[in-house]
Write a protein that holds these residues in place. Structure first.
Motif, short mmCIF file in Angstrom:
data_model
loop_
_atom_site.label_atom_id
_atom_site.label_comp_id
_atom_site.label_asym_id
_atom_site.label_seq_id
_atom_site.Cartn_x
_atom_site.Cartn_y
_atom_site.Cartn_z
N VAL A 90 0.85 -1.18 0.00
CA VAL A 90 0.00 0.00 0.00
C VAL A 90 0.88 1.22 0.00
O VAL A 90 1.66 1.43 0.92
N GLU A 91 0.83 2.01 -1.01
CA GLU A 91 1.59 3.24 -1.09
C GLU A 91 0.75 4.42 -0.61
O GLU A 91 -0.46 4.42 -0.75
N LYS A 92 1.42 5.42 -0.08
CA LYS A 92 0.69 6.58 0.42
C LYS A 92 -0.04 7.31 -0.69
O LYS A 92 -1.08 7.89 -0.49
N SER A 93 0.53 7.27 -1.89
CA SER A 93 -0.11 7.97 -3.00
C SER A 93 -1.38 7.29 -3.45
O SER A 93 -2.16 7.84 -4.21
N ASP A 94 -1.60 6.04 -3.02
CA ASP A 94 -2.78 5.32 -3.44
C ASP A 94 -3.99 5.60 -2.57
O ASP A 94 -5.08 5.13 -2.85
N THR A 95 -3.83 6.29 -1.49
CA THR A 95 -4.93 6.58 -0.59
C THR A 95 -5.47 7.96 -0.90
O THR A 95 -4.79 8.96 -0.77
N SER A 96 -6.71 7.99 -1.34
CA SER A 96 -7.33 9.26 -1.67
C SER A 96 -8.13 9.83 -0.52
O SER A 96 -8.63 10.95 -0.60
N PRO A 127 4.59 -2.58 -11.20
CA PRO A 127 4.51 -1.12 -11.17
C PRO A 127 3.07 -0.65 -11.16
O PRO A 127 2.13 -1.43 -11.36
N SER A 128 2.90 0.65 -10.94
CA SER A 128 1.57 1.24 -10.94
C SER A 128 1.15 1.52 -12.38
O SER A 128 1.82 2.26 -13.10
N ILE A 129 0.04 0.92 -12.81
CA ILE A 129 -0.47 1.11 -14.17
C ILE A 129 -1.95 1.48 -14.07
O ILE A 129 -2.81 0.60 -13.95
N PRO A 130 -2.28 2.76 -14.08
CA PRO A 130 -3.69 3.17 -14.01
C PRO A 130 -4.45 2.73 -15.26
O PRO A 130 -3.92 2.73 -16.37
N TRP A 176 -9.27 -0.08 -7.71
CA TRP A 176 -7.82 0.02 -7.65
C TRP A 176 -7.19 -0.13 -9.03
O TRP A 176 -6.05 0.31 -9.24
N ARG A 177 -7.89 -0.73 -9.97
CA ARG A 177 -7.41 -0.72 -11.36
C ARG A 177 -7.40 0.70 -11.91
O ARG A 177 -6.48 1.10 -12.61
N ILE A 178 -8.43 1.46 -11.59
CA ILE A 178 -8.49 2.85 -12.04
C ILE A 178 -7.37 3.66 -11.40
O ILE A 178 -6.69 4.46 -12.07
N LYS A 179 -7.15 3.45 -10.12
CA LYS A 179 -6.12 4.20 -9.41
C LYS A 179 -4.71 3.74 -9.79
O LYS A 179 -3.77 4.52 -9.65
N GLY A 180 -4.57 2.52 -10.27
CA GLY A 180 -3.27 2.03 -10.70
C GLY A 180 -2.54 1.18 -9.68
O GLY A 180 -1.39 0.82 -9.91
N ASN A 181 -3.18 0.85 -8.56
CA ASN A 181 -2.52 0.00 -7.56
C ASN A 181 -2.81 -1.46 -7.92
O ASN A 181 -3.82 -2.04 -7.54
N THR A 182 -1.90 -2.04 -8.69
CA THR A 182 -2.11 -3.39 -9.18
C THR A 182 -2.07 -4.42 -8.05
O THR A 182 -2.74 -5.46 -8.13
N TYR A 183 -1.32 -4.14 -7.01
CA TYR A 183 -1.23 -5.09 -5.90
C TYR A 183 -2.59 -5.25 -5.21
O TYR A 183 -3.08 -6.37 -5.02
#
Length: 352
Positions: A90-96, A127-130, A176-183
């Motif tokens: 979980v990356e900080k940039s992934d939390t809106s 990697p992050s792929i939105p 999370w696919r839209i946001k790019g967090n593949t994990y």
């Protein structure tokens, strides 16, 4: 002097014993697994008296702990698979949202039937792929705009009420696919697959994630499984479109064309399938034209070479037909043509 040897031995043993006894074992640093107030399992250095203080008097152990992920967030119930990569996925940039806890699908699945696939086994390394086009599934109309903050809050409340709902897990994975967090997307789909291994929609969404990550073999396998588990009353145009995209990337244009046409038969208004078909057919026509011109050129060169060789053979067999130089005398005596003697006299005399 010989009697002094035993006394030296006793003295040495006494010094060693005294140093061991005088060692304060309570001052040594011990590392224990403790549960924090947030429910996380943490490894912390504590004294034997369990005071809970962090003296930090063992810098070597502290460095090793930080290097291998044993620090403030070593082992969490939500990110235990990420110990080898030093992060919880979980990356900080992934939390809106304003909270530190991101939108997730609860406790991760321990095992699924597809964990052996490379794209899933290495899920925390991606990697992050939105995928902004996935937002279309959350639109109620073409003119509708998706507010990601409102969508996240709505999904957060929904998953609290239905943590084991396949539809909700699928929606969170697509979020999370839209946001790019593949994990986190893969983890949500994994949990859904652990509850229903034959759900075609979950398998297809997971295949789309792996396809964008260029795990084409894994994506092809999951898409074929998704198509296999589709019931006859369900429309499978998206499965065929995905197979067409995969085969196109793999260079199998014949199979790609078949699946794109099948997707258009099931969904005639889907323009991306038409675009792919045009891209496949256009290079085919161009290549056919190039090959035709190349064949014509080769034939012309071959004909010219054959004519040249035939001419050379003919000229070699008939040396009298060669062009003569203007300085070479004509052998009139050996000529086959019969001339009138009067013409010969007139020619010798210089007049006709």
């Amino acid at each position: 002097m010989a009697l002094d040897v035993p006394y030296m031995t006793y003295m040495t043993l006494y010094v060693i014993s005294a140093s061991i006894v005088s060692t304060n074992t309570r001052s040594a640093t011990h590392w224990k697994l403790q549960e924090s107030s947030t429910g996380e399992l943490l490894v912390r250095p504590v004294h034997d008296d369990d005071t809970g203080k962090l003296p930090g008097d063992d810098p070597v152990m502290s460095i090793l702990a930080k290097k291998y992920g044993f620090g403030e967030t070593i082992l969490t119930t939500d990110g235990q698979e990420c110990l080898s990569c030093g992060k919880t996925g979980v990356e900080k940039s992934d939390t809106s949202s304003s909270t530190s806890d991101p939108l997730h699908c609860g406790k991760h699945a321990n095992k699924t039937d597809f964990d052996y696939l490379n794209g899933i086994a290495d899920r925390w390394k991606h990697p992050s792929i939105p995928e902004p086009e996935v937002a279309l599934i959350f639109k109620r109309s073409d003119s509708d705009q998706v507010d990601m903050s409102m969508l996240e809050n709505s999904l957060r409340e929904t998953i609290k009420l239905n943590p084991s709902s396949l539809a909700v897990l699928n929606q969170v994975g697509n979020f999370w696919r839209i946001k790019g967090n593949t994990y986190l997307a893969i983890e949500c789909f994994r949990k859904a697959i652990s509850l229903s291994p034959t759900n075609p929609d979950i398998l297809l969404n997971l295949a789309r994630v792996l396809f964008n990550l260029q795990y084409h073999a894994d994506a092809l396998y999951l898409t074929q499984k998704s198509l296999l588990f589709k019931t006859p009353d369900q429309n499978s145009w998206l499965q065929h479109f995905t197979l067409g995209e995969i085969y196109k990337v793999l260079g199998n244009y014949a199979e790609a064309t078949v699946h794109f046409r099948h997707a258009l038969d099931l969904n005639p208004t889907f323009q991306p399938a038409e675009v792919h078909l045009r891209e496949i057919e256009q290079p085919t026509k161009t290549n056919a034209t190039i090959y035709t011109l190349l064949i014509i050129g080769v034939l012309i060169v071959a004909v010219c070479v054959v004519l040249y060789l035939v001419t050379e053979v003919y000229m070699n067999k008939n040396p009298l037909n060669l062009r003569r130089s203007s300085k070479m005398p004509v052998p009139w005596e050996s000529s086959k043509f019969q001339l009138d003697p009067r013409q010969l006299k007139s020619k010798r005399g210089g007049s006709y």
